[in-house]
Design an enzyme around this catalytic site. Structure first.
Site: not given
Length: 112
Positions: A61, A21, A35, A56, A33
């Protein structure tokens, strides 16, 4: 086709060719990343949920939500649903990179 859809098709194509990823994002000139949980924090605030328990595996997050004023009292990891098709992805998430934190997937057989 919208640019975000083209980007995801590019990431998935690179992942299908063997990149993880983070490597696929980097190969496309993207952050490993990117996000952003600002909208999630805004929704929680609107709903009056200023203190939460978060289900999670992603430590970022919880960090981002806290930065946006949400108190995360507990981060509860989810179970793993390991399959041959997601082993590489989950292994990548378990180990992280120098720029990303590992997701603490302790039940993942990293040598498998």
């Amino acid at each position: 086709m919208p640019s975000s859809e083209r980007r995801w098709k590019g990431v998935h194509s690179l992942q299908d060719s063997g990149l993880d990823t983070y490597q696929a994002n980097t190969a496309l000139g993207l952050p490993e990343d990117s996000r952003d949980y600002t909208a999630a924090a805004q929704m929680l605030t609107t709903l009056g949920a200023r203190t939460i328990r978060l289900l999670t595996n992603n430590p970022d997050k919880a960090t981002q939500l806290t930065t946006h004023g949400i108190t995360v009292t507990d981060r509860i990891p989810t179970g793993l649903h390991l399959s041959p098709s997601n082993l590489h992805y989950l292994r990548t998430k378990a180990t992280g990179t120098p720029a990303t934190r590992p997701h603490g997937l302790t039940h993942l057989p990293l040598g498998a």
